[in-house]
Scaffold this motif. Structure first.
Motif, mmCIF file in Angstrom:
data_model
loop_
_atom_site.group_PDB
_atom_site.id
_atom_site.type_symbol
_atom_site.label_atom_id
_atom_site.label_comp_id
_atom_site.label_asym_id
_atom_site.label_seq_id
_atom_site.Cartn_x
_atom_site.Cartn_y
_atom_site.Cartn_z
ATOM 1 N N ARG A 40 -34.986 -9.661 -41.206
ATOM 2 C CA ARG A 40 -36.119 -10.595 -41.187
ATOM 3 C C ARG A 40 -37.416 -9.800 -41.328
ATOM 4 O O ARG A 40 -37.423 -8.579 -41.164
ATOM 5 C CB ARG A 40 -36.134 -11.408 -39.892
ATOM 6 N N LEU A 41 -38.497 -10.512 -41.610
ATOM 7 C CA LEU A 41 -39.801 -9.875 -41.752
ATOM 8 C C LEU A 41 -40.684 -10.177 -40.557
ATOM 9 O O LEU A 41 -40.723 -11.304 -40.057
ATOM 10 C CB LEU A 41 -40.506 -10.365 -43.020
ATOM 11 N N THR A 42 -41.416 -9.167 -40.108
ATOM 12 C CA THR A 42 -42.424 -9.367 -39.070
ATOM 13 C C THR A 42 -43.692 -9.954 -39.694
ATOM 14 O O THR A 42 -43.783 -10.121 -40.915
ATOM 15 C CB THR A 42 -42.748 -8.031 -38.396
ATOM 16 N N SER A 43 -44.679 -10.222 -38.870
ATOM 17 C CA SER A 43 -45.926 -10.809 -39.382
ATOM 18 C C SER A 43 -46.646 -9.870 -40.342
ATOM 19 O O SER A 43 -47.378 -10.331 -41.229
ATOM 20 C CB SER A 43 -46.854 -11.184 -38.223
ATOM 21 N N GLU A 45 -45.039 -8.003 -42.413
ATOM 22 C CA GLU A 45 -44.093 -7.865 -43.529
ATOM 23 C C GLU A 45 -43.288 -6.574 -43.496
ATOM 24 O O GLU A 45 -42.958 -5.990 -44.522
ATOM 25 C CB GLU A 45 -44.811 -8.018 -44.879
ATOM 26 N N ARG A 64 -41.286 -15.690 -31.959
ATOM 27 C CA ARG A 64 -40.737 -15.634 -33.309
ATOM 28 C C ARG A 64 -40.998 -14.266 -33.928
ATOM 29 O O ARG A 64 -42.110 -13.736 -33.833
ATOM 30 C CB ARG A 64 -41.346 -16.741 -34.181
ATOM 31 N N ALA A 66 -41.298 -13.549 -36.998
ATOM 32 C CA ALA A 66 -42.286 -13.672 -38.069
ATOM 33 C C ALA A 66 -43.709 -13.821 -37.555
ATOM 34 O O ALA A 66 -44.664 -13.710 -38.332
ATOM 35 C CB ALA A 66 -41.941 -14.866 -38.963
ATOM 36 N N GLU A 104 -32.883 -16.023 -44.336
ATOM 37 C CA GLU A 104 -33.933 -16.947 -44.755
ATOM 38 C C GLU A 104 -33.786 -17.295 -46.229
ATOM 39 O O GLU A 104 -33.291 -16.510 -47.030
ATOM 40 C CB GLU A 104 -35.301 -16.330 -44.491
ATOM 41 N N HIS A 109 -39.425 -13.384 -49.219
ATOM 42 C CA HIS A 109 -38.782 -12.552 -48.213
ATOM 43 C C HIS A 109 -37.725 -11.667 -48.860
ATOM 44 O O HIS A 109 -37.661 -10.445 -48.627
ATOM 45 C CB HIS A 109 -38.156 -13.461 -47.154
#
Length: 233
Positions: A40-43, A45, A64, A66, A104, A109
């Motif tokens: 997944r990606l963090t805020s 990216e 979350r 993200a 996702e 992403h």
């Protein structure tokens, strides 16, 4: 690469916390040829290795992924959630492949993850699985990478989707795999992968059907079943 590929689903989760570097080490020591993990990606990216959209189930923080930075993820988990870069480097050191699951549907992403893999020079050591839309985006970034197209329906994937994604495997939930599924895939030029097999009975059934990639939460048991086949030969 002959025989059934034993893939450790999120590492060795019944022994060591899932999707962590120690869990990947445990899986490799138990005989995994590849480790599957979720990205997944963090805020900001940064691709990080975590299955859930939040940190609550494993790490006790109802935030979350993200919505927070990579630095904040590291702080909240005591460094337990690895970055994709760290996970890929660790798998390379262990001598196992990485199977990247993209949970996702976002094409953006998927592109960012695929670009990060290529930039780190790990494209030849990675296989992808996940949402068909995400895998389209991966194929747009890397024409050579190998893909296991995750499929959750009883009917076969559309020819147009197969032409776009060009998978090596059709990756089915284990309950959808039968002899007809495997034979139909073979006739079309594809291998079959299956997830997630955790009992010896199911592992043997998939092996005997001709499935060439099996994902399991019990990688030691899967390895024993596959070694059992070799002894019989």
């Amino acid at each position: 690469m002959g025989g059934v590929i034993a893939v450790a689903h999120r590492g060795d989760p019944y022994r060591v916390r899932e999707n962590t570097l120690p869990s990947f080490t445990s899986a490799a020591e138990a005989g995994a040829r590849a480790v599957e993990f979720d990205v997944r990606l963090t805020s900001d990216e940064v691709p990080v290795v975590v299955h859930d959209a939040t940190l609550e189930r494993l790490w006790g923080h109802p935030v979350r992924v993200a919505a927070v930075s990579a630095a904040r993820v590291r702080e909240l988990t005591g460094g337990g959630v690895p970055t994709l870069e760290a996970a890929l480097a660790h798998c390379a050191e262990l001598g196992v492949r990485a199977v990247l699951d993209l949970p996702e549907r976002s094409a953006v992403h998927a592109r960012l993850v695929a670009e990060a893999v290529r930039a780190a020079g790990h494209g030849s050591r990675v296989w992808y699985c996940g949402d068909p839309g995400a895998l389209r985006a991966v194929r747009g970034v890397d024409q050579d990478v190998e893909i296991a197209l995750t499929w959750k329906r009883t009917g076969p994937p559309r020819p147009s989707l197969l032409a776009e994604v060009r998978p090596r495997w059709l990756n089915y939930r284990l309950g959808l795999v039968d002899r007809e599924t495997v034979e139909r895939a073979a006739d079309a030029g594809y291998q079959v992968a299956a997830w997630t097999a955790d009992s010896r009975r199911v592992m043997r059934r998939l092996r005997d059907l001709g499935v060439t990639m099996v994902m399991s939460n019990r990688i030691g048991t899967l390895r024993a079943v596959l070694d059992e086949e070799r002894r019989e030969d």
